[in-house]
Write a protein that holds these residues in place. Structure first.
Motif, PDB file in Angstrom:
ATOM      1  N   ASN A 117       0.831  -1.214   0.000  1.00 44.15           N
ATOM      2  CA  ASN A 117       0.000   0.000   0.000  1.00 44.15           C
ATOM      3  C   ASN A 117       0.858   1.253   0.000  1.00 44.15           C
ATOM      4  OD1 ASN A 117      -2.452  -1.222  -0.063  1.00 44.15           O
ATOM      5  ND2 ASN A 117      -2.729  -1.267   2.162  1.00 44.15           N
TER       6      ASN A 117
ATOM      7  N   THR B 227       2.548   1.686  -3.403  1.00 38.71           N
ATOM      8  CA  THR B 227       1.593   2.153  -4.415  1.00 38.71           C
ATOM      9  C   THR B 227       1.295   3.643  -4.239  1.00 38.71           C
ATOM     10  OG1 THR B 227       0.621  -0.068  -4.395  1.00 38.71           O
ATOM     11  CG2 THR B 227      -0.667   1.668  -5.450  1.00 38.71           C
ATOM     12  N   ASN B 228       1.053   4.052  -3.006  1.00 36.73           N
ATOM     13  CA  ASN B 228       0.769   5.476  -2.733  1.00 36.73           C
ATOM     14  C   ASN B 228       1.969   6.358  -3.066  1.00 36.73           C
ATOM     15  OD1 ASN B 228      -1.783   4.850  -1.849  1.00 36.73           O
ATOM     16  ND2 ASN B 228      -1.202   4.698   0.299  1.00 36.73           N
TER      17      ASN B 228
ATOM     18  N   ILE C 266      -3.901  -9.050  -8.388  1.00 35.93           N
ATOM     19  CA  ILE C 266      -4.906  -7.981  -8.478  1.00 35.93           C
ATOM     20  C   ILE C 266      -6.267  -8.546  -8.918  1.00 35.93           C
ATOM     21  CG2 ILE C 266      -3.247  -6.118  -8.898  1.00 35.93           C
ATOM     22  CD1 ILE C 266      -4.033  -6.234 -11.891  1.00 35.93           C
ATOM     23  N   ASP C 267      -7.330  -7.861  -8.469  1.00 36.11           N
ATOM     24  CA  ASP C 267      -8.685  -8.269  -8.862  1.00 36.11           C
ATOM     25  C   ASP C 267      -9.097  -7.529 -10.149  1.00 36.11           C
ATOM     26  OD1 ASP C 267      -9.437  -5.669  -8.164  1.00 36.11           O
ATOM     27  OD2 ASP C 267     -10.366  -6.255  -6.267  1.00 36.11           O
TER      28      ASP C 267
ATOM     29  N   THR D  36     -10.744  -4.954 -10.640  1.00 39.07           N
ATOM     30  CA  THR D  36     -10.653  -3.487 -10.594  1.00 39.07           C
ATOM     31  C   THR D  36      -9.202  -3.008 -10.495  1.00 39.07           C
ATOM     32  OG1 THR D  36     -10.779  -3.334  -8.174  1.00 39.07           O
ATOM     33  CG2 THR D  36     -12.874  -3.411  -9.368  1.00 39.07           C
TER      34      THR D  36
ATOM     35  N   GLN E  19      -7.184  -3.754  -7.963  1.00 40.17           N
ATOM     36  CA  GLN E  19      -6.774  -3.616  -6.552  1.00 40.17           C
ATOM     37  C   GLN E  19      -6.050  -4.872  -6.087  1.00 40.17           C
ATOM     38  OE1 GLN E  19      -7.115  -0.707  -4.718  1.00 40.17           O
ATOM     39  NE2 GLN E  19      -7.652  -0.081  -6.794  1.00 40.17           N
ATOM     40  N   PRO E  20      -4.968  -4.707  -5.306  1.00 41.06           N
ATOM     41  CA  PRO E  20      -4.267  -5.884  -4.772  1.00 41.06           C
ATOM     42  C   PRO E  20      -5.147  -6.682  -3.814  1.00 41.06           C
ATOM     43  CG  PRO E  20      -2.874  -3.930  -4.627  1.00 41.06           C
ATOM     44  CD  PRO E  20      -4.254  -3.456  -4.996  1.00 41.06           C
TER      45      PRO E  20
ATOM     46  N   TYR F 203       3.436  -4.601 -12.216  1.00 41.36           N
ATOM     47  CA  TYR F 203       2.439  -4.020 -11.307  1.00 41.36           C
ATOM     48  C   TYR F 203       2.653  -2.510 -11.191  1.00 41.36           C
ATOM     49  CZ  TYR F 203       0.052  -2.419  -7.151  1.00 41.36           C
ATOM     50  OH  TYR F 203      -0.729  -1.678  -6.291  1.00 41.36           O
TER      51      TYR F 203
ATOM     52  N   VAL G 222       0.028   0.403 -12.203  1.00 42.63           N
ATOM     53  CA  VAL G 222      -0.473   1.459 -11.303  1.00 42.63           C
ATOM     54  C   VAL G 222      -0.557   2.794 -12.060  1.00 42.63           C
ATOM     55  CG1 VAL G 222       0.183   2.894  -9.292  1.00 42.63           C
ATOM     56  CG2 VAL G 222       0.290   0.402  -9.141  1.00 42.63           C
TER      57      VAL G 222
END
Length: 467
Positions: free
Chosen positions: A51, A54-55, A87-88, A90, A92-93, A163, A167
């Protein structure tokens, strides 16, 4: 004032997370580096904080694109391999970024090997020594059997470089530099996913493969920029050399691992080479690169701590030690140089785990300098074997060493002595893996010709010691 056209490169290592801006001549004009504390996964094992990573990527890129002095025309990524982000639909991890050093369950390994022709067949076909979680394909296999509910929600398993690219661009893809690197996913005989991957239907959870030098135009705020698909850092570090030298060479990239890479040797791996941690990387143009890994940087780090404690000096003391050929000559005469272990058939193999130095009694050495020379001698005895595995049968005239050991005069002099018929150079490329990721997508953002002077060289020659 006109803004300077640049490419932004995220360079994601285990320890340091960096962002560089390179101008059109591939000079670094801006950089930022960050270290994050590791967190733990559900088993209590340490892992990178996904997280936070990614941010950091999204926030920092937004800041950089808004800088008044620079015009960001493209972005690419170099990141460590052997790590998957699940990831799904959408994007999202779904799970932590599991550590590639996480212990792997024996029963799953046995289940896979017994179903698909045995360990030696599978490791040879996939050019991957059996390394547990370091074989990222095994991480996906584990997810399928240990967390089936999560596996069912999975849209894609992306290698970390892809990944990070996803992003930024929202483009979910796979790239051969990540797939082809000791993942156990790729069949080098057939140049396709291995049959076990398709039988287990893991290929349906791997994003479409695109060329490693691909990019996609992406809109970010008011700007549109080309976003590359990301590269495995070891393959990326090779690119500045491939763009600078046409004659066959071997690159020893030294950090935590010392990886000897030969882009001019595509001979299939033998069982013995696999036992010595030999594997294939994939060149960014899709060609196999024979590589051999040695955990020598890590070993050096551990042993200099031990030396510092014993001799009561700072850990960085080794940086003050000059190469002394006389000391080397004395040590060669008085100490055994190799440690061996037996393979399954009882043949003697040089042990590549740790180094012989770890078993030596430090009280046998009079001075720190003498002990440190012995440490490097022990590391070089393993380096010689490791590098010879990739040299065999190819017309290599030069060895380049980049990274930490390239700055170590004792290591470099001993390496030159170990390979008297080959020219040995310390090579320095400022931020090789980041630069490689920038060069890989040159045609998408830069109208100048590719630079031929990315690499600085310093030659070392073998020293004969007078008796």
């Amino acid at each position: 004032m006109e803004r300077l056209p640049v490419i932004a490169i995220f360079d994601i290592g285990k320890t340091n997370k960096k962002l560089f801006l390179f101008d059109e001549q591939y000079r670094i004009v801006w950089e930022k580096s960050e270290q994050f504390d590791e967190i733990t996964d559900e088993d209590g094992d340490l892992c990178d904080d996904l997280n936070r990573l990614t941010n950091w990527i999204t926030t920092l890129l937004t800041e950089v694109v808004a800088l008044p002095d620079f015009l960001v025309k493209a972005v690419n990524v170099s990141a460590y391999g052997a790590s998957l982000v699940y990831i799904d639909q959408t994007g999202q991890p779904l799970a932590p970024l599991y550590n590639y050093l996480k212990a792997y369950p024996d029963h799953l390994l046995n289940q896979l090997f017994s179903a698909y022709g045995g360990e030696s067949t599978l490791t040879r076909q996939t050019a991957s020594p059996s390394l547990g979680s370091l074989n990222s394909g095994l991480q996906l296999y584990r997810l399928k059997y240990e967390q089936p509910d999560l596996f069912n929600k999975l849209a894609f398993a992306l290698h970390l470089p892809q990944y990070v690219s996803h992003v930024i661009s929202g483009w979910a893809v796979s790239d051969l530099t990540s797939i082809g690197c000791h993942t156990m996913l790729w069949d080098f005989d057939r140049q396709a996913y291995h049959q076990w991957v398709t039988d287990e239907q893991l290929d349906t959870r791997l994003a479409p493969i695109v060329a490693s030098d691909s990019a996609r135009l992406t809109v970010l705020g008011d700007d549109s920029l080309q976003v590359g698909v990301g590269l495995h850092d070891s393959s990326s570090a090779l690119i500045p050399y491939l763009s600078s030298f046409q004659e066959p060479f071997v690159l020893i990239s030294t950090g935590t691992w010392c990886v000897s890479m030969n882009p001019f040797n595509s001979r299939p791996l033998t069982p013995e080479e696999l036992q010595y941690d030999c594997l294939n990387f994939m060149h960014y143009k899709g060609q196999p690169v024979k590589a051999a890994r040695l955990f020598a940087g890590y070993e050096h780090e551990q042993q200099v701590k031990r030396l510092a404690e014993h001799f009561n000096v700072p850990v960085s003391q080794y940086k003050q030690v000059a190469y002394n050929p006389t000391t080397i000559d004395q040590l060669r005469h008085q100490a055994s140089q190799v440690t061996t272990e037996q393979d399954a058939k009882g043949n003697q193999l040089l042990s590549m785990k740790g180094s012989l130095f770890g078993q030596r009694n430090l009280a046998d050495f009079v001075t720190y300098e003498e002990a440190y020379h012995q440490l490097i001698l022990d590391i070089i005895s393993q380096q010689l074997i490791s590098t010879n595995l990739v040299l065999e049968g190819s017309p290599v005239k030069r060895i380049f060493v980049d990274g930490g050991f390239g700055k170590n005069p004792i290591y470099m002099n001993l390496l030159a002595t170990a390979f008297p018929t080959i020219e040995v150079y310390a090579a320095s490329v400022a931020q090789a893996s980041a630069l490689g990721a920038a060069l890989a997508i040159h045609q998408h953002w830069n109208s100048y010709p590719l630079p031929g002077d990315c690499v600085e060289l310093k030659k070392y020659t073998a020293h004969a010691v007078a008796h």
